[in-house]
Design a protein around this motif. Sequence first.
Motif, PDB file in Angstrom:
ATOM      1  N   GLU A 113     -12.128 -19.478 -76.012  1.00 58.88           N
ATOM      2  CA  GLU A 113     -13.080 -18.613 -75.106  1.00 58.88           C
ATOM      3  C   GLU A 113     -12.112 -17.927 -74.086  1.00 58.88           C
ATOM      4  N   VAL A 114     -12.626 -16.981 -73.436  1.00 50.74           N
ATOM      5  CA  VAL A 114     -12.036 -16.391 -72.167  1.00 50.74           C
ATOM      6  C   VAL A 114     -12.907 -16.615 -71.231  1.00 50.74           C
ATOM      7  N   GLN A 115     -12.553 -17.105 -70.002  1.00 47.85           N
ATOM      8  CA  GLN A 115     -13.301 -17.441 -68.933  1.00 47.85           C
ATOM      9  C   GLN A 115     -12.816 -16.488 -67.771  1.00 47.85           C
ATOM     10  N   GLN A 116     -13.633 -15.837 -67.248  1.00 47.35           N
ATOM     11  CA  GLN A 116     -13.447 -14.958 -65.997  1.00 47.35           C
ATOM     12  C   GLN A 116     -13.624 -15.428 -64.578  1.00 47.35           C
ATOM     13  N   LYS A 117     -14.329 -16.521 -64.785  1.00 53.06           N
ATOM     14  CA  LYS A 117     -14.638 -16.968 -63.303  1.00 53.06           C
ATOM     15  C   LYS A 117     -15.001 -18.473 -63.478  1.00 53.06           C
ATOM     16  N   PRO A 118     -14.800 -19.308 -62.569  1.00 53.21           N
ATOM     17  CA  PRO A 118     -15.005 -20.682 -62.449  1.00 53.21           C
ATOM     18  C   PRO A 118     -16.369 -20.959 -62.631  1.00 53.21           C
ATOM     19  N   LYS A 119     -16.519 -21.971 -63.417  1.00 57.16           N
ATOM     20  CA  LYS A 119     -18.060 -22.654 -63.612  1.00 57.16           C
ATOM     21  C   LYS A 119     -17.925 -23.944 -63.086  1.00 57.16           C
ATOM     22  N   GLU A 120     -19.184 -24.198 -62.767  1.00 55.16           N
ATOM     23  CA  GLU A 120     -19.491 -25.612 -62.006  1.00 55.16           C
ATOM     24  C   GLU A 120     -19.247 -26.659 -63.112  1.00 55.16           C
ATOM     25  N   HIS A 121     -18.403 -27.833 -62.592  1.00 60.13           N
ATOM     26  CA  HIS A 121     -18.219 -28.699 -63.732  1.00 60.13           C
ATOM     27  C   HIS A 121     -17.443 -28.118 -64.894  1.00 60.13           C
ATOM     28  N   PHE A 122     -16.541 -27.229 -64.762  1.00 59.50           N
ATOM     29  CA  PHE A 122     -15.988 -26.869 -65.717  1.00 59.50           C
ATOM     30  C   PHE A 122     -15.270 -27.713 -66.855  1.00 59.50           C
ATOM     31  N   PHE A 124     -19.953 -20.327 -78.371  1.00 61.19           N
ATOM     32  CA  PHE A 124     -18.697 -20.044 -78.038  1.00 61.19           C
ATOM     33  C   PHE A 124     -18.097 -18.537 -78.067  1.00 61.19           C
ATOM     34  N   ASP A 125     -17.161 -18.170 -77.550  1.00 57.19           N
ATOM     35  CA  ASP A 125     -16.637 -16.962 -77.885  1.00 57.19           C
ATOM     36  C   ASP A 125     -16.272 -16.660 -79.390  1.00 57.19           C
TER      37      ASP A 125
END
Length: 309
Positions: free
Chosen positions: A78-87, A63-64
Motif C-alpha cells: 500500500e501507499v499511504q499519503q496521510k496518517p490514519k488514526e490507530h495506523f 488493499f492497494d
Amino acid sequence: MQSRYISLLTDFGFKKLLGEEARMDLLVHFLNAMLPNQPPSKRVVLHPNEHRWETANERMAVFDLYASNERGDRIILEVQQKPKEHFKKRAVYYMIFPLAEQAEKGRAWGFNFQGVSLLSMLDFELERRLPDKYHHLVQFRYLEDDLVFLEEMTLVFVELPKFTKQVNELKTDLDRWLYLFRYLHHLDEIPETFKREPFMKLFQAAEIAKMSQAERAAYHASLKRYRDYQNQLAYADSQGQEQGRKEGRKEGRKQGREQGRLEVLEEGFKMGLDIRVLSGLVGMDLAKVLDRREAWLEQHSGECSACSQ
C-alpha cells in the motif's frame, strides 16, 4: 511545468507500475529490495485486493495490491499519503486476512501458515523516536533476548520524507526504489544509475506522453486528489504557523510586561520603598512582593543599606 513521468505516490501510478501483469518483474525486484530479511522471490501473482470475513456481520479490508510468491507467501502492498488514526493497529489487523484465508476448510490444517508481509510506503513520518531511520522491519520478538519469535509475519514501514539521498548517493536497489518514489515525477531525464533493467522498463511505462487518453485522464484525477491533500496540509501548516506567531507575539508582550514589573520592584527594593507601596504600584499580591524581596535580599546582601531599614 508538466511532468514527464507519473508519480508513484498516486494510487494510479503505484498500481500501474507495480500492479499490472505485464510488469510483474518490477514487482519482484521491488519486493526483494524492500524485504531483505526474506529469501528472494522469483515470481509473484496478483490476487483480488478486497477481502471480507465470511460472517453475517462482515468486516472488509481493501488493499492497494495483494500478491503471493512461488513459496505461497502473501504480501500486502500500500501507499499511504496521510496518517490514519490507530495506523499501527490497522496494519496488524490487515494481516489477519491473509492468515485466515490460508486455513483449509473442512480439514485440520495445523495452523502451518506461509509467510505474511505488509509493506507500507508512507508519505509522512510515522516514527519520530527514530529520526534517522526510514526503512523499518517489524516482527514479533522475545523482549529479553531480542530473538525473533515468528519469522512468518513481517511489517515493513518506509517513511519516505526521511529519505533525503541525492541521485549520486544511490548505492543499493533499496536506495533507487525510494528515490523513485520521492522524485520520479520530478525527473526529465533518466539518471545514469537507472539505465539498467528493470528500471528502464519502469521509465518506459511511467512516461505520460505514451499513455492512452483514458490512462492520462485517470492519472490526472489521481494526481489531483494527491495534490489536493498536499495543499490541505500546506494550508493547515500555514494557519498553524500564523497562530503560533500570534501566540508568540501575545506571549512576548506578556513576558515584557512581567519583566517591567520585576525591574520596578528591583529599583524599589534598592530605594527601600515600602512593600505595600510597591505592591500597589506594580499590581502584584503583597505576599508575592515579600517573596521577591526576600529572594532579592539574599542575592544582594550588603549591597544596599536602605533595603534593610
